[in-house]
Write an enzyme that holds these catalytic residues in place. Structure first.
Site, mmCIF file in Angstrom:
data_model
loop_
_atom_site.group_PDB
_atom_site.id
_atom_site.type_symbol
_atom_site.label_atom_id
_atom_site.label_comp_id
_atom_site.label_asym_id
_atom_site.label_seq_id
_atom_site.Cartn_x
_atom_site.Cartn_y
_atom_site.Cartn_z
ATOM 1 N N THR A 127 17.336 3.671 3.634
ATOM 2 C CA THR A 127 15.914 3.532 3.957
ATOM 3 C C THR A 127 15.084 2.939 2.823
ATOM 4 O O THR A 127 14.338 1.974 3.025
ATOM 5 C CB THR A 127 15.336 4.893 4.375
ATOM 6 O OG1 THR A 127 15.953 5.299 5.600
ATOM 7 C CG2 THR A 127 13.829 4.812 4.571
ATOM 8 N N ASN A 135 17.751 6.364 -1.662
ATOM 9 C CA ASN A 135 16.533 7.163 -1.491
ATOM 10 C C ASN A 135 16.276 8.029 -2.718
ATOM 11 O O ASN A 135 15.137 8.222 -3.133
ATOM 12 C CB ASN A 135 16.650 8.050 -0.259
ATOM 13 C CG ASN A 135 16.756 7.254 1.023
ATOM 14 O OD1 ASN A 135 16.272 6.124 1.113
ATOM 15 N ND2 ASN A 135 17.382 7.832 2.038
ATOM 16 N N LYS A 190 7.470 8.778 6.271
ATOM 17 C CA LYS A 190 8.210 8.871 5.011
ATOM 18 C C LYS A 190 7.416 8.241 3.875
ATOM 19 O O LYS A 190 6.921 7.122 4.007
ATOM 20 C CB LYS A 190 9.553 8.156 5.133
ATOM 21 C CG LYS A 190 10.490 8.720 6.189
ATOM 22 C CD LYS A 190 11.800 7.952 6.178
ATOM 23 C CE LYS A 190 12.757 8.461 7.235
ATOM 24 N NZ LYS A 190 14.067 7.771 7.191
ATOM 25 N N ASP A 191 7.364 8.940 2.732
ATOM 26 C CA ASP A 191 6.631 8.387 1.592
ATOM 27 C C ASP A 191 7.244 7.073 1.120
ATOM 28 O O ASP A 191 6.543 6.096 0.873
ATOM 29 C CB ASP A 191 6.540 9.401 0.448
ATOM 30 C CG ASP A 191 7.891 9.966 -0.003
ATOM 31 O OD1 ASP A 191 8.938 9.571 0.544
ATOM 32 O OD2 ASP A 191 7.884 10.833 -0.907
ATOM 33 N N ARG A 192 8.571 7.021 1.004
ATOM 34 C CA ARG A 192 9.210 5.806 0.494
ATOM 35 C C ARG A 192 8.969 4.599 1.404
ATOM 36 O O ARG A 192 8.826 3.472 0.921
ATOM 37 C CB ARG A 192 10.708 6.044 0.290
ATOM 38 C CG ARG A 192 11.446 6.560 1.511
ATOM 39 C CD ARG A 192 12.879 6.944 1.154
ATOM 40 N NE ARG A 192 13.611 7.529 2.257
ATOM 41 C CZ ARG A 192 13.663 8.832 2.531
ATOM 42 N NH1 ARG A 192 12.983 9.688 1.764
ATOM 43 N NH2 ARG A 192 14.378 9.291 3.534
#
Length: 559
Positions: A80, A101, A168-170
């Protein structure tokens, strides 16, 4: 006769001019949308297209946009964080630096700790629910390249507004970049939207109001998820979470007035829908629930793009849609279809490997030699090897040698059966960090994929690839990471006035998005971008387009 010939020539020129004008475009959008669906394999849209009914849902791309059927990542760490960085920067891991990640680093105290791809100890969370224990902030500081959004901000002297949104933060951060005005993601338990002090000290009023509006509770109800269960893990599997993310994006666009920039320059929003990844890991790409989620997203997308049409005008919007990675068929689905596949625990090879390494080099403290198998990297403990007096190349080569022996042992245990049995794990490739860093890889497609996957963040390690539809895993679902085509295959969809609608069968890559959009926006490519401009899908530019008119305007010299 000559008169008739001249008359026919005039008519032909006139007709060609009309056609050219009809097919041409005014190439300056007001809003750029980078839309990512997480774990969205490249065959999904055509597999389920008969079920898409909305005009501005998936059909915005399939019937009104440029639809590329053969989009493949050209690297071999399909994760991701890496995928979102690749879409945002137009580069692979060897360009933007993001391999996983999470990975491991030595802290100031010398202790090994796991860090996320966006973790930033200099900042704190903003908007986190009361009682949140870990308030460590986030930013894109580990992303070692600029993004399309960054370059748009620079090209407009800081006037363009760039934002990122995802569960999701990323995904929210790495796609939008360093110079964004804000990135927002959700608290996993509550679904409440939050950000980091890298961007702001408190949430905007509209975001606070969205959190207080009951939208998360409505999504729970719509998704049939009881209070108290994780919003991310449970609501995140449903089409209700797709609508929840897009509704937040609409609130952002409305309140920040994206697409209505007072300076007359484009704005950009990167939206990553996490739902297909959450459900896909749990059940796999062939499970009926995943089809229901993809088809159920059609209505939510239709609502979102219809909203954009009413507020900004779709003629003023330029959209790219892709996925951050594909996915392997699950063991359950493969068994049902008679396709050999295998999920197996990583401990089946990491535990005997650790024993063999300790037999060769007794530990001198500093922990075990093997940190973990974080697909596709087998991460090694540099400090433990150095304490035993072992160099990096020696440690990595010995690890590969022992791994090869372990996997050969799996094959030697096979016996004859009169019914079909599960395959044994097969290690197809293993390359060391040293080989990746120094470019000592074969001149093959696989060698190129591995070269594009290098990052110094992984430290001492091996990059591993297994047999088709084989993956170290825990649980009943599936995962993604490999160099195999099914993990690298994602959609690439383009919509906007600049594009010729149709289906395109040539091989393309997600890195082409940044290159194509940078060209159309007349800005620099991101700093490490390697993609190509998809000229086959771009209309000719009208003679009276905004860019042509502006280029004819005299510019005052800067003193």
């Amino acid at each position: 006769m000559r008169f008739l010939q001249r008359w026919l020539v005039v008519v032909a020129v006139a007709v060609c001019s009309v056609v050219a004008r009809a097919d041409a475009y005014d190439g300056k959008p007001k809003l750029v949308v980078i839309l990512v669906f997480d774990q969205f394999r490249g065959d999904f849209l055509d597999r389920y297209r008969a079920d898409f009914k909305a005009k501005n849902g998936w059909n915005l791309f399939l019937k009104q946009g440029a639809h590329f059927t053969d989009c493949y990542y050209d690297y071999a760490n399909l994760i991701t964080a890496a995928g979102h960085s690749t879409i945002g920067t137009g580069a692979y891991t060897d360009g933007h630096g993001i391999p996983l990640n999470e990975w491991y680093e030595r802290g100031a105290d010398g202790k090994l700790r796991q860090v996320s791809s966006v973790q930033d100890d200099r900042y704190t969370l903003v908007g986190a629910p009361a009682g949140t224990k870990d308030l460590t902030g986030a930013s894109a500081h580990r992303e070692l390249a600029s993004t399309l959004g960054d370059e748009l901000v620079l090209a407009t002297g800081g006037k363009a507004r760039v934002y990122g949104v995802s569960m999701k933060d990323r995904a929210a951060i790495l796609t939008s970049g360093h110079a964004s005005k804000g990135a927002f993601w959700v608290d996993h338990d509550s679904g409440q939207w939050e950000t980091s002090t890298y961007w702001m000290k408190q949430l905007p009023t509209w975001a606070t109001e969205f959190n207080a509006s009951g939208a998360a509770d409505r999504a729970r109800t719509e998704g049939g998820v009881a209070t108290g269960l994780s919003f991310y893990e449970r609501v995140g599997r449903t089409a209700a979470s797709v609508r929840y993310q897009l509704d937040f994006a609409k609130a952002l666009i409305t309140n920040e007035k994206l697409g209505q920039n007072p300076a007359g320059v484009p704005d950009l929003i990167a939206i990553s829908v996490s739902s297909t990844d959450i459900n896909g890991h749990a059940f796999g790409p062939d499970d009926p629930s995943q089809k229901a989620l993809v088809v159920g997203s059609d209505a939510a997308l239709d609502e979102f793009f219809t909203y954009l049409d009413k507020t900004v005008g779709l003629k003023n919007v330029m959209v790219a849609m892709s996925g951050d990675h594909g996915v392997a068929t699950s063991q359950v689905s493969a068994d049902a279809m008679g396709m050999p596949a295998l999920d197996f625990p990583a401990t089946s090879f990491t535990e005997p490997l650790e024993k063999a390494l300790q037999k060769r080099w007794p530990l001198k403290g500093k922990g075990a030699y093997v940190i973990t198998m974080d697909n596709p990297y087998l991460l090694l403990n540099q400090a433990a090897f150095e304490a035993a007096g072992v160099r990096e190349d020696e440690a990595e080569n010995a690890t590969r040698e022992l791994l090869t022996q372990i996997f050969a042992g799996f094959a030697s245990t096979s016996t004859t059966h009169d019914v079909r049995q599960k395959d044994v794990p097969v290690l197809t490739h293993a390359y060391t960090s040293t080989e990746m860093r120094e470019g000592r890889l074969p001149d093959t497609q696989y060698g190129r994929l591995v070269a594009h996957s290098y990052s110094p963040y992984v430290g001492w390690a091996l990059h591993l690839n297994f047999g088709p539809y084989q993956f170290p895993w825990h649980g009943s679902g599936t995962t993604h990471f490999s160099a195999n085509s099914y993990d690298r295959h994602v959609p690439l969809e383009l919509f906007g006035a600049a594009f010729v609608p149709g289906t395109y069968h040539g091989v393309v890559a997600p890195v082409d998005i940044a290159a194509t959009f940078a060209s159309l926006l007349r800005i620099n490519r991101p700093s490490a971008a390697v993609g190509r401009v998809l000229t086959e899908a771009i209309k000719p530019e009208a003679a009276g387009s905004t860019w042509v008119r502006e280029s004819a305007t005299p510019h005052t010299a800067v003193k």
